[in-house]
Design an enzyme around this catalytic site. Structure first.
Site, PDB file in Angstrom:
ATOM      1  N   ASP A  96      -4.081  11.228   6.900  1.00  0.00           N
ATOM      2  CA  ASP A  96      -4.111  11.659   8.306  1.00  0.00           C
ATOM      3  C   ASP A  96      -2.717  11.596   8.931  1.00  0.00           C
ATOM      4  OD1 ASP A  96      -3.833   8.828   9.421  1.00  0.00           O
ATOM      5  OD2 ASP A  96      -5.686   8.663   8.274  1.00  0.00           O
ATOM      6  N   GLY A 147      -3.435   8.219  -6.516  1.00  0.00           N
ATOM      7  CA  GLY A 147      -2.481   7.113  -6.380  1.00  0.00           C
ATOM      8  C   GLY A 147      -2.260   6.376  -7.692  1.00  0.00           C
ATOM      9  N   ASP A 164      -2.993   2.603   2.497  1.00  0.00           N
ATOM     10  CA  ASP A 164      -3.878   2.989   3.600  1.00  0.00           C
ATOM     11  C   ASP A 164      -5.125   3.633   2.999  1.00  0.00           C
ATOM     12  OD1 ASP A 164      -5.046   3.579   5.962  1.00  0.00           O
ATOM     13  OD2 ASP A 164      -3.610   5.130   6.563  1.00  0.00           O
ATOM     14  N   SER A 165      -5.937   2.789   2.384  1.00  0.00           N
ATOM     15  CA  SER A 165      -7.132   3.264   1.689  1.00  0.00           C
ATOM     16  C   SER A 165      -8.327   3.243   2.624  1.00  0.00           C
ATOM     17  CB  SER A 165      -7.413   2.324   0.521  1.00  0.00           C
ATOM     18  OG  SER A 165      -7.514   1.002   1.005  1.00  0.00           O
ATOM     19  N   ASP A 167     -12.662   2.129   2.439  1.00  0.00           N
ATOM     20  CA  ASP A 167     -13.367   0.980   1.857  1.00  0.00           C
ATOM     21  C   ASP A 167     -13.422   1.146   0.327  1.00  0.00           C
ATOM     22  OD1 ASP A 167     -13.717   0.636   4.532  1.00  0.00           O
ATOM     23  OD2 ASP A 167     -15.842   0.197   4.435  1.00  0.00           O
ATOM     24  N   PRO A 171     -13.241   7.530  -3.781  1.00  0.00           N
ATOM     25  CA  PRO A 171     -11.867   7.672  -4.280  1.00  0.00           C
ATOM     26  C   PRO A 171     -10.990   6.459  -3.989  1.00  0.00           C
ATOM     27  CG  PRO A 171     -12.274   9.170  -2.421  1.00  0.00           C
ATOM     28  CD  PRO A 171     -13.592   8.538  -2.780  1.00  0.00           C
TER      29      PRO A 171
HETATM   30  N1  AG3 Z   1      -8.043   3.509   6.501  1.00  0.00           N
HETATM   31  C1  AG3 Z   1      -8.865   2.313   6.629  1.00  0.00           C
HETATM   32  C2  AG3 Z   1     -10.268   2.677   6.935  1.00  0.00           C
HETATM   33  C3  AG3 Z   1     -11.213   1.584   6.723  1.00  0.00           C
HETATM   34  C4  AG3 Z   1     -12.333   1.794   7.657  1.00  0.00           C
HETATM   35  N2  AG3 Z   1     -13.538   1.295   7.146  1.00  0.00           N
HETATM   36  C5  AG3 Z   1     -14.723   1.502   7.757  1.00  0.00           C
HETATM   37  N3  AG3 Z   1     -14.801   2.180   8.853  1.00  0.00           N
HETATM   38  N4  AG3 Z   1     -15.775   0.998   7.198  1.00  0.00           N
HETATM   39  C6  AG3 Z   1      -7.936   4.287   7.640  1.00  0.00           C
HETATM   40  C7  AG3 Z   1      -7.108   5.482   7.477  1.00  0.00           C
HETATM   41  C8  AG3 Z   1      -6.378   5.745   8.714  1.00  0.00           C
HETATM   42  N5  AG3 Z   1      -5.076   6.200   8.465  1.00  0.00           N
END
Ligand code: AG3
Length: 282
Positions: A96, A147, A164-165, A167, A171
Protein backbone atom coordinates in the site's frame (compact mmCIF):
# COMPACT_ATOMS: atom_id res chain seq x y z
CA UNK A 1 -5.70 -16.36 16.15
CA UNK A 2 -7.88 -14.25 13.89
CA UNK A 3 -10.45 -16.39 12.11
CA UNK A 4 -10.61 -14.27 8.95
CA UNK A 5 -12.73 -15.44 6.07
CA UNK A 6 -13.59 -18.91 7.35
CA UNK A 7 -17.05 -19.89 6.11
CA UNK A 8 -18.47 -16.39 6.28
CA UNK A 9 -21.07 -15.29 3.78
CA UNK A 10 -20.42 -12.03 1.97
CA UNK A 11 -22.67 -9.27 3.28
CA UNK A 12 -21.75 -6.24 1.24
CA UNK A 13 -23.48 -3.73 3.51
CA UNK A 14 -20.90 -4.33 6.24
CA UNK A 15 -17.36 -5.59 6.53
CA UNK A 16 -16.56 -7.60 9.61
CA UNK A 17 -13.23 -8.77 10.81
CA UNK A 18 -13.71 -11.56 13.33
CA UNK A 19 -11.15 -11.62 16.12
CA UNK A 20 -12.67 -14.65 17.78
CA UNK A 21 -15.61 -16.82 16.68
CA UNK A 22 -17.96 -14.44 18.49
CA UNK A 23 -16.38 -10.97 18.39
CA UNK A 24 -14.63 -8.55 16.11
CA UNK A 25 -14.93 -5.14 14.43
CA UNK A 26 -17.36 -4.07 11.75
CA UNK A 27 -17.43 -1.26 9.22
CA UNK A 28 -20.61 -0.12 7.54
CA UNK A 29 -19.99 0.10 3.83
CA UNK A 30 -20.89 3.53 2.55
CA UNK A 31 -19.56 2.53 -0.81
CA UNK A 32 -17.87 -0.55 -2.15
CA UNK A 33 -14.97 0.74 -4.22
CA UNK A 34 -13.12 -2.43 -5.17
CA UNK A 35 -13.58 -6.14 -4.70
CA UNK A 36 -11.49 -8.70 -6.51
CA UNK A 37 -9.48 -11.80 -5.95
CA UNK A 38 -5.85 -11.70 -6.93
CA UNK A 39 -3.88 -14.94 -7.30
CA UNK A 40 -2.92 -14.50 -3.63
CA UNK A 41 -5.88 -13.08 -1.77
CA UNK A 42 -9.18 -11.27 -1.75
CA UNK A 43 -8.70 -7.53 -2.02
CA UNK A 44 -11.40 -5.07 -0.99
CA UNK A 45 -11.58 -1.33 -0.58
CA UNK A 46 -14.65 0.20 0.99
CA UNK A 47 -15.57 3.67 2.05
CA UNK A 48 -16.72 3.99 5.65
CA UNK A 49 -18.34 7.13 7.04
CA UNK A 50 -15.91 7.41 9.98
CA UNK A 51 -12.69 5.75 8.83
CA UNK A 52 -12.80 6.79 5.17
CA UNK A 53 -11.20 4.29 2.84
CA UNK A 54 -10.52 0.87 4.32
CA UNK A 55 -8.27 -1.77 2.70
CA UNK A 56 -9.02 -5.39 3.57
CA UNK A 57 -7.07 -8.45 2.48
CA UNK A 58 -8.88 -11.75 3.00
CA UNK A 59 -11.27 -9.90 5.35
CA UNK A 60 -8.45 -8.60 7.56
CA UNK A 61 -8.17 -4.84 7.99
CA UNK A 62 -4.84 -3.62 6.65
CA UNK A 63 -5.16 0.11 6.71
CA UNK A 64 -7.71 2.88 6.89
CA UNK A 65 -7.57 6.45 5.78
CA UNK A 66 -8.22 7.74 9.28
CA UNK A 67 -5.86 5.68 11.42
CA UNK A 68 -3.05 4.54 9.07
CA UNK A 69 -0.55 6.89 10.69
CA UNK A 70 -0.45 5.00 14.00
CA UNK A 71 0.80 1.81 12.41
CA UNK A 72 2.96 3.22 9.65
CA UNK A 73 4.79 5.74 11.84
CA UNK A 74 5.32 3.19 14.58
CA UNK A 75 6.62 0.56 12.21
CA UNK A 76 9.03 3.00 10.58
CA UNK A 77 10.42 5.47 13.11
CA UNK A 78 11.78 3.48 16.06
CA UNK A 79 14.46 1.97 13.81
CA UNK A 80 15.00 5.15 11.81
CA UNK A 81 15.82 7.22 14.91
CA UNK A 82 18.13 4.61 16.43
CA UNK A 83 20.26 3.55 13.46
CA UNK A 84 23.32 5.81 13.19
CA UNK A 85 22.98 6.28 9.42
CA UNK A 86 20.00 4.59 7.75
CA UNK A 87 20.78 4.63 4.04
CA UNK A 88 19.74 1.37 2.43
CA UNK A 89 16.31 0.15 3.40
CA UNK A 90 14.33 -2.95 2.50
CA UNK A 91 10.58 -3.34 2.97
CA UNK A 92 9.03 -6.79 2.65
CA UNK A 93 5.28 -6.46 1.99
CA UNK A 94 3.72 -3.04 2.53
CA UNK A 95 2.41 -2.77 -1.03
CA UNK A 96 0.00 0.00 0.00
CA UNK A 97 3.05 2.30 0.26
CA UNK A 98 2.27 3.52 3.80
CA UNK A 99 5.50 2.50 5.50
CA UNK A 100 7.55 3.53 2.48
CA UNK A 101 6.01 7.00 2.73
CA UNK A 102 7.31 7.30 6.31
CA UNK A 103 10.75 5.94 5.40
CA UNK A 104 11.16 8.44 2.57
CA UNK A 105 10.57 11.38 4.92
CA UNK A 106 14.15 10.61 6.00
CA UNK A 107 17.28 11.29 3.95
CA UNK A 108 17.75 7.62 3.01
CA UNK A 109 19.71 6.73 -0.13
CA UNK A 110 17.66 3.79 -1.37
CA UNK A 111 14.49 1.97 -0.33
CA UNK A 112 13.49 -1.27 -2.00
CA UNK A 113 9.92 -2.52 -1.54
CA UNK A 114 9.24 -6.17 -2.28
CA UNK A 115 5.53 -6.98 -2.61
CA UNK A 116 4.22 -10.32 -3.80
CA UNK A 117 0.87 -9.02 -5.04
CA UNK A 118 1.00 -6.38 -7.78
CA UNK A 119 -2.76 -5.90 -7.43
CA UNK A 120 -2.27 -4.50 -3.92
CA UNK A 121 0.07 -1.87 -5.37
CA UNK A 122 -2.36 -0.98 -8.16
CA UNK A 123 -5.28 -0.72 -5.76
CA UNK A 124 -3.31 1.46 -3.40
CA UNK A 125 -2.21 3.76 -6.22
CA UNK A 126 -5.83 4.22 -7.19
CA UNK A 127 -7.65 4.35 -3.85
CA UNK A 128 -4.97 5.49 -1.38
CA UNK A 129 -3.17 8.12 -3.46
CA UNK A 130 -1.90 9.88 -0.31
CA UNK A 131 0.15 6.76 0.55
CA UNK A 132 1.34 5.83 -2.88
CA UNK A 133 3.40 8.84 -4.09
CA UNK A 134 6.18 7.09 -2.20
CA UNK A 135 5.99 4.36 -4.83
CA UNK A 136 7.17 6.88 -7.43
CA UNK A 137 9.97 8.48 -5.40
CA UNK A 138 13.29 8.24 -7.26
CA UNK A 139 14.96 6.66 -4.21
CA UNK A 140 12.41 3.83 -4.21
CA UNK A 141 12.56 0.61 -6.19
CA UNK A 142 9.50 -1.63 -6.45
CA UNK A 143 9.99 -5.32 -6.90
CA UNK A 144 7.03 -7.63 -7.43
CA UNK A 145 8.29 -10.85 -5.95
CA UNK A 146 7.89 -13.36 -3.19
CA UNK A 147 9.79 -11.96 -0.19
CA UNK A 148 11.24 -15.38 0.48
CA UNK A 149 12.73 -15.80 -2.99
CA UNK A 150 13.91 -12.21 -3.02
CA UNK A 151 15.95 -12.48 0.15
CA UNK A 152 17.34 -15.84 -0.85
CA UNK A 153 18.64 -14.35 -4.09
CA UNK A 154 19.98 -10.96 -3.02
CA UNK A 155 23.60 -10.15 -2.24
CA UNK A 156 23.02 -6.56 -1.22
CA UNK A 157 23.03 -5.69 2.50
CA UNK A 158 20.65 -3.28 4.18
CA UNK A 159 20.75 -0.97 7.18
CA UNK A 160 17.12 -1.60 8.09
CA UNK A 161 14.63 -4.22 6.94
CA UNK A 162 10.94 -3.64 7.65
CA UNK A 163 8.48 -6.52 7.50
CA UNK A 164 5.03 -5.09 6.79
CA UNK A 165 3.20 -8.39 6.54
CA UNK A 166 -0.38 -9.35 7.20
CA UNK A 167 -1.34 -11.97 9.81
CA UNK A 168 0.40 -15.37 9.59
CA UNK A 169 -2.05 -16.82 7.06
CA UNK A 170 -1.97 -17.02 3.24
CA UNK A 171 0.88 -15.21 1.49
CA UNK A 172 2.16 -13.75 4.79
CA UNK A 173 2.50 -17.01 6.71
CA UNK A 174 6.18 -17.51 5.85
CA UNK A 175 7.00 -13.94 6.95
CA UNK A 176 6.36 -15.01 10.54
CA UNK A 177 8.62 -18.07 10.55
CA UNK A 178 12.01 -18.57 12.15
CA UNK A 179 13.64 -19.53 8.88
CA UNK A 180 12.57 -16.23 7.31
CA UNK A 181 14.17 -14.20 10.11
CA UNK A 182 17.34 -16.26 9.86
CA UNK A 183 17.54 -15.41 6.16
CA UNK A 184 16.74 -11.75 6.82
CA UNK A 185 19.65 -11.57 9.20
CA UNK A 186 21.98 -12.41 6.32
CA UNK A 187 20.69 -9.33 4.43
CA UNK A 188 21.78 -6.96 7.20
CA UNK A 189 24.87 -4.79 7.46
CA UNK A 190 26.68 -5.19 10.81
CA UNK A 191 24.74 -2.37 12.48
CA UNK A 192 21.52 -3.57 10.85
CA UNK A 193 18.03 -3.57 12.34
CA UNK A 194 14.94 -5.61 11.45
CA UNK A 195 11.51 -4.37 12.49
CA UNK A 196 8.49 -6.59 11.95
CA UNK A 197 4.85 -6.27 12.87
CA UNK A 198 4.10 -8.95 15.44
CA UNK A 199 0.35 -9.05 16.00
CA UNK A 200 -2.03 -8.16 18.79
CA UNK A 201 -0.64 -8.38 22.32
CA UNK A 202 -4.11 -9.41 23.45
CA UNK A 203 -5.24 -11.92 20.82
CA UNK A 204 -1.90 -13.23 19.58
CA UNK A 205 -0.03 -13.57 22.85
CA UNK A 206 1.04 -17.15 22.32
CA UNK A 207 2.44 -16.46 18.87
CA UNK A 208 4.35 -13.46 20.29
CA UNK A 209 5.79 -15.72 22.98
CA UNK A 210 6.85 -18.30 20.42
CA UNK A 211 8.35 -15.63 18.17
CA UNK A 212 10.30 -14.20 21.07
CA UNK A 213 11.86 -17.53 21.90
CA UNK A 214 13.09 -18.30 18.41
CA UNK A 215 14.19 -14.71 17.73
CA UNK A 216 16.30 -14.69 20.88
CA UNK A 217 18.36 -17.48 19.35
CA UNK A 218 18.99 -15.36 16.25
CA UNK A 219 19.52 -11.77 17.51
CA UNK A 220 21.26 -10.27 20.55
CA UNK A 221 18.65 -7.52 20.83
CA UNK A 222 14.99 -8.64 20.67
CA UNK A 223 12.67 -5.91 21.89
CA UNK A 224 8.93 -5.90 21.42
CA UNK A 225 7.10 -2.60 21.49
CA UNK A 226 3.48 -1.50 21.31
CA UNK A 227 1.29 1.22 19.85
CA UNK A 228 -2.40 1.79 19.47
CA UNK A 229 -3.95 1.01 16.08
CA UNK A 230 -7.68 1.66 16.54
CA UNK A 231 -8.91 -0.66 13.76
CA UNK A 232 -6.64 -3.66 14.42
CA UNK A 233 -7.72 -6.54 16.69
CA UNK A 234 -7.69 -5.37 20.28
CA UNK A 235 -6.84 -1.77 19.37
CA UNK A 236 -3.15 -2.07 20.18
CA UNK A 237 -0.43 -3.70 18.17
CA UNK A 238 3.01 -5.22 18.69
CA UNK A 239 6.16 -4.77 16.68
CA UNK A 240 9.54 -6.37 17.22
CA UNK A 241 12.90 -4.59 16.96
CA UNK A 242 15.83 -6.92 16.20
CA UNK A 243 19.52 -6.22 16.00
CA UNK A 244 22.91 -7.46 17.09
CA UNK A 245 24.32 -4.03 17.80
CA UNK A 246 21.64 -1.40 18.17
CA UNK A 247 19.72 -0.86 21.39
CA UNK A 248 16.30 0.71 20.79
CA UNK A 249 16.60 3.25 23.60
CA UNK A 250 19.92 4.58 22.31
CA UNK A 251 18.32 7.32 20.23
CA UNK A 252 20.55 8.92 17.59
CA UNK A 253 18.34 11.62 16.09
CA UNK A 254 15.05 13.49 16.14
CA UNK A 255 12.28 12.32 13.85
CA UNK A 256 11.23 14.66 11.02
CA UNK A 257 8.64 17.33 11.80
CA UNK A 258 5.02 16.85 10.85
CA UNK A 259 4.33 13.37 12.20
CA UNK A 260 0.91 12.60 13.67
CA UNK A 261 1.80 10.05 16.32
CA UNK A 262 5.51 9.35 16.75
CA UNK A 263 7.80 11.49 18.90
CA UNK A 264 10.71 10.56 21.14
CA UNK A 265 8.59 10.34 24.31
CA UNK A 266 6.27 7.94 22.51
CA UNK A 267 9.35 6.01 21.33
CA UNK A 268 10.63 5.53 24.88
CA UNK A 269 7.20 4.69 26.25
CA UNK A 270 6.45 2.17 23.48
CA UNK A 271 9.17 -0.17 24.75
CA UNK A 272 7.57 -0.31 28.23
CA UNK A 273 5.37 -3.37 28.14
CA UNK A 274 2.34 -4.38 30.21
CA UNK A 275 2.82 -7.17 32.75
CA UNK A 276 0.71 -9.77 30.94
CA UNK A 277 3.01 -9.46 27.92
CA UNK A 278 6.26 -9.03 29.81
CA UNK A 279 5.81 -12.25 31.66
CA UNK A 280 5.43 -14.15 28.39
CA UNK A 281 8.72 -12.75 27.13
CA UNK A 282 11.00 -13.60 30.08
N1 AG3 B 1 0.05 -4.86 7.84
C1 AG3 B 1 -0.34 -5.39 9.15
C2 AG3 B 1 -1.75 -5.84 9.13
C3 AG3 B 1 -2.10 -6.69 10.26
C4 AG3 B 1 -3.54 -6.49 10.52
N2 AG3 B 1 -4.14 -7.64 11.05
C5 AG3 B 1 -5.47 -7.74 11.23
N3 AG3 B 1 -6.26 -6.78 10.92
N4 AG3 B 1 -5.92 -8.85 11.73
C6 AG3 B 1 -0.65 -3.74 7.42
C7 AG3 B 1 -0.24 -3.25 6.10
C8 AG3 B 1 -0.31 -1.79 6.08
N5 AG3 B 1 0.74 -1.22 5.36
Amino acid sequence: MTTGKKNRKADLSERKEYHTESSGVFFKTKKLLYRQSSPYQNIEVINNEYFGRVLLLDDLVQTTERDEFFYHEMLAFPALVTHSSPQDILVIGGGDGGVLKEILRNPVRYACLVEIDSQVIEVSRKYFPWLSPSLKDERAELVIADGREFIEGIEKKFDIVFVDSSDPVGPSAYLHEEEFFLKLKKCLKPEGIVVAQAGSPFYHLESIKEKNSYLKKLFKVVCFYISPVPTYPGGSWCYVFLSDEVQPLDIKRDPPAGLNYFNLDIHRAAFSLPNFLKEKLD
